[in-house]
Design an enzyme around this catalytic site. Structure first.
Site, PDB file in Angstrom:
ATOM      1  N   ASP A 128      17.548 -30.563  34.977  1.00 48.54           N
ATOM      2  CA  ASP A 128      18.107 -29.257  34.441  1.00 48.54           C
ATOM      3  C   ASP A 128      18.380 -28.448  36.068  1.00 48.54           C
ATOM      4  OD1 ASP A 128      18.650 -26.986  33.284  1.00 48.54           O
ATOM      5  OD2 ASP A 128      16.514 -26.383  32.886  1.00 48.54           O
ATOM      6  N   ASP A 142      24.891 -28.428  32.844  1.00 52.17           N
ATOM      7  CA  ASP A 142      23.870 -28.254  33.771  1.00 52.17           C
ATOM      8  C   ASP A 142      22.501 -28.856  33.320  1.00 52.17           C
ATOM      9  OD1 ASP A 142      23.201 -26.658  31.647  1.00 52.17           O
ATOM     10  OD2 ASP A 142      22.340 -25.013  33.152  1.00 52.17           O
ATOM     11  N   GLU A 143      22.885 -29.700  32.378  1.00 52.20           N
ATOM     12  CA  GLU A 143      21.504 -30.732  32.241  1.00 52.20           C
ATOM     13  C   GLU A 143      21.589 -31.728  31.322  1.00 52.20           C
ATOM     14  OE1 GLU A 143      18.460 -28.852  29.357  1.00 52.20           O
ATOM     15  OE2 GLU A 143      20.216 -27.457  28.482  1.00 52.20           O
TER      16      GLU A 143
END
Length: 351
Positions: free
Chosen positions: A14, A108-109
């Site tokens: 993350d 983003d993860e």
């Protein structure tokens, strides 16, 4: 604790305040300052906020005016999605050096399955985070565990720029004190319902047998029975199937008349149809959805089964939503379609 997952090595990566971190990286004058990405004007909504802003209670999906009330010195920065996508592609390439089993959850993860490695997954996660920093100047946090559920929870425990490992033999103890709010699918309403039964932690929930869980919470209760024990058999899916297409807009001024919303509704529906025709025309449409957020931030969603993007049906759903508002003005309008998944399409072919 599940038997099958005992030998899995799952990493959840993350990125730390991804959009805000990119802005602070690219514009040194923003470093160390409270910034919010998006939310231009008082009626916009933030995509994310820097850690400096979060100390004041500023968070993603918060209206710009509210964020400014909490943090008057907040600097609002326009969104640059093309830049964020480019950096996300760099990070994805780094993941690919370690495994082909990558399941992105957003820009983003992502989940990574590194079960094929002999090395300790913590060492792999550390190397991935180091390469991300060296090549992008950004930090990432990681959770390492035997399954996706625990890996995702663990990645949040050492933020920012840290990692947390939960070994297979530690799962039982780890889950005991975990708040039920950390379980996926347990929102505020479910938390309130559980609290009325004296349940605030997974340990509390583990005291109930499967029959009681089923009687109180239906089919979801059976799933919660396993989740609260750290049981999660889901595999890392390399290709995630898109389930919906949607577009939305936040109005500069609240709109009171349903008729005044129709032009915006038609424009959004046109954008949805364009996206559908360009990229998903091989998928069957399952339903049409209209979402409204009112001036008091309450919201309603209206959905009807259909196989076509029908403007007249969308208009009907829009008016139904406005009626539910009982005179409240509308600040946000969203329109979308749900797509049939592969299993749905197979069932349709049978008839």
């Amino acid at each position: 604790m599940q038997e099958d997952g005992a030998n899995r090595k799952i990493i959840h990566i993350d990125m730390d305040c991804f959009y805000a971190a990119i802005e602070q990286r690219d514009y040194p004058e923003l470093r160390g300052k409270a910034i919010g990405v998006g939310g231009s004007g008082r009626r916009g909504v933030l995509c994310t906020a820097s850690y400096e802003a979060r100390k004041y209670g500023v968070r993603s999906a918060m209206p710009g005016f509210k964020a400014l009330e909490l943090c008057p010195q907040l600097i609002l920065v326009p969104v640059r999605f093309e830049v964020y996508r480019g950096v996300a592609a760099q990070i994805r390439a780094i993941f690919g050096r370690f495994t082909e089993k990558i399941e992105p959850l957003s820009l983003d993860e992502a989940y990574l399955d590194v079960s094929h490695w002999q090395s300790e997954p913590a060492a792999i996660a550390r190397e991935i985070r180091m390469q991300i920093y060296e090549e992008t100047g950004l930090t990432a946090s990681a959770g390492i565990a035997p399954n996706k559920l625990i890996a995702k929870v663990a990645s949040d425990l050492e933020k920012p720029n840290g990692q947390h490992v939960v070994e297979a033999e530690q799962v039982e103890e780890f889950m005991q004190q975990l708040p039920v709010s950390k379980l996926w699918g347990v929102g505020k309403k479910m938390q309130e319902k559980l609290a009325r039964h004296g349940i605030s932690t997974c340990g509390d929930m583990q005291k109930l047998d499967k029959i009681t869980m089923s009687r109180r919470y239906g089919r979801w209760g059976i799933e919660l029975y396993e989740l609260c024990r750290g049981i999660d058999q889901r595999e890392v899916k390399v290709h995630r199937v898109r389930k919906s297409i949607s577009k939305e807009t936040t109005f500069a001024e609240d709109v009171r008349e349903g008729l005044s919303l129709v032009p915006s509704m038609k424009r959004l529906l046109g954008e949805v149809e364009e996206s559908y025709q360009e990229r998903y025309s091989d998928r069957e449409i399952k339903s049409l959805v209209v979402k409204l957020k009112f001036a008091d931030f309450s919201r309603t969603t209206i959905e009807r089964a259909t196989k076509a993007i029908d403007p007249s049906l969308a208009e009907s759903l829009l008016y139904e939503g406005v009626e539910r508002g009982e005179g409240k003005a509308v600040r946000l309008l969203g329109v979308g379609v749900r797509l049939a998944d592969e299993e749905d399409e197979k069932q349709l072919e049978m008839f």
